[in-house]
Design an enzyme around this catalytic site. Sequence first.
Site, PDB file in Angstrom:
ATOM      1  N   GLN A   1      22.027  11.831  29.090  1.00  0.00           N
ATOM      2  CA  GLN A   1      22.119  12.873  27.782  1.00  0.00           C
ATOM      3  C   GLN A   1      22.796  11.734  26.684  1.00  0.00           C
ATOM      4  OE1 GLN A   1      22.066  16.189  27.366  1.00  0.00           O
ATOM      5  NE2 GLN A   1      22.487  15.639  25.161  1.00  0.00           N
TER       6      GLN A   1
ATOM      7  N   LYS B   1      21.569  22.717  30.448  1.00  0.00           N
ATOM      8  CA  LYS B   1      20.543  22.211  31.253  1.00  0.00           C
ATOM      9  C   LYS B   1      20.646  22.742  32.761  1.00  0.00           C
ATOM     10  CE  LYS B   1      19.340  18.866  27.861  1.00  0.00           C
ATOM     11  NZ  LYS B   1      19.786  17.587  27.120  1.00  0.00           N
TER      12      LYS B   1
ATOM     13  N   ASP C   1      12.256  13.632  29.863  1.00  0.00           N
ATOM     14  CA  ASP C   1      12.208  13.748  28.573  1.00  0.00           C
ATOM     15  C   ASP C   1      11.136  13.339  27.813  1.00  0.00           C
ATOM     16  OD1 ASP C   1      14.681  15.142  27.460  1.00  0.00           O
ATOM     17  OD2 ASP C   1      15.951  13.316  27.961  1.00  0.00           O
TER      18      ASP C   1
END
Length: 282
Positions: free
Chosen positions: A96, A52, A119
């Site tokens: 995460q 990422k 997200d």
Amino acid sequence: MAKIIDGKVISAQIRKEVKHEAETLAARGIRACLAVVQVGDDPASSVYVRNKHRACAACGIKSLEFHLSGNSSQEELLSKIRALNAQEDVDGILVQLPLPKQIDTDRIMSAIDPAKDVDGFLPENLGRLVIGQEGFLPCTPAGILELLKRSRISVDGKDCLVLGRSNIVGKPVALLMLREHATVTIAHSHTANLSELMRRADIIIAAVGRADFVKSTDVKEGAVVIDVGINRMEDGSLHGDVDFADVFDRVSAITPVPGGVGPMTIAMLMKNCIRAACARRN
Ligand code: NDP
């Protein structure tokens, strides 16, 4: 012969567009910024986090790394999230997953400001998808829709079967297909007549997490197959949820694994970061 839907090529196009948008913002003095929070040292999570940061760097998005110890308390993580919510120059917050056992994942996720939920996992954003309002779309389902659109595969009026009902893939992708006017069926481990449903579908989106689960005898001639599955085999190779070699001659289009849906997820995350920056700072 089937058309292979190339997620590497399509995701590269999207990343290029994102880079251009990031440059346009930068010309106005705005640097889009993603904060990535990792708790503990799970090796797979470390790889995802590194990818990422790399994607952000390649797209001209600033990324901030916050690595907390695996023993961190819920309160420590919550206060980090609250600080990032308040930080003006942070546009997106990504925690995460999975988190260590002592931490309540739902509690942490719901602490994220929905305007920074790049997200697209929060109830606020999923709820918007349900009622047809604009919001952040979860990255993998959004990536699937982009693959179909950019491959000029129409969803409108098609019989679409989604295999799997998880909150991050199955349910949201089903809602997206519905938004695009498909007739949608969602199947799961309790579905009784699965073979029949598969053979009827014009589009199958497989997200079950079982290697080579979908065989050629399951699919209709000319169907479009999107394979979300990522299954690591004993020999180290990656297999999707669809037996690619077996179905290839029967379908009209298919995504490979790797190189299909996988690369789209990060590309759509980058797109969401730019969207967040535009929405927050315009
Ligand atoms: P989950 O394990 O959360 O969900 C799997 C779903 O499949 C469940 O709804 C389950 O049903 C259903 N299922 C399991 N076995 C069967 C069966 N025999 N028949 C019918 N349905 C079944 O997985 P995720 O949605 O998180 O992920 C699915 C796959 O996609 C995994 O391989 C994952 O690695 C991959 N993935 C890939 C991403 C990418 O970027 N390409 C991103 C996210 C995931 P039930 O609800 O009844 O248990």
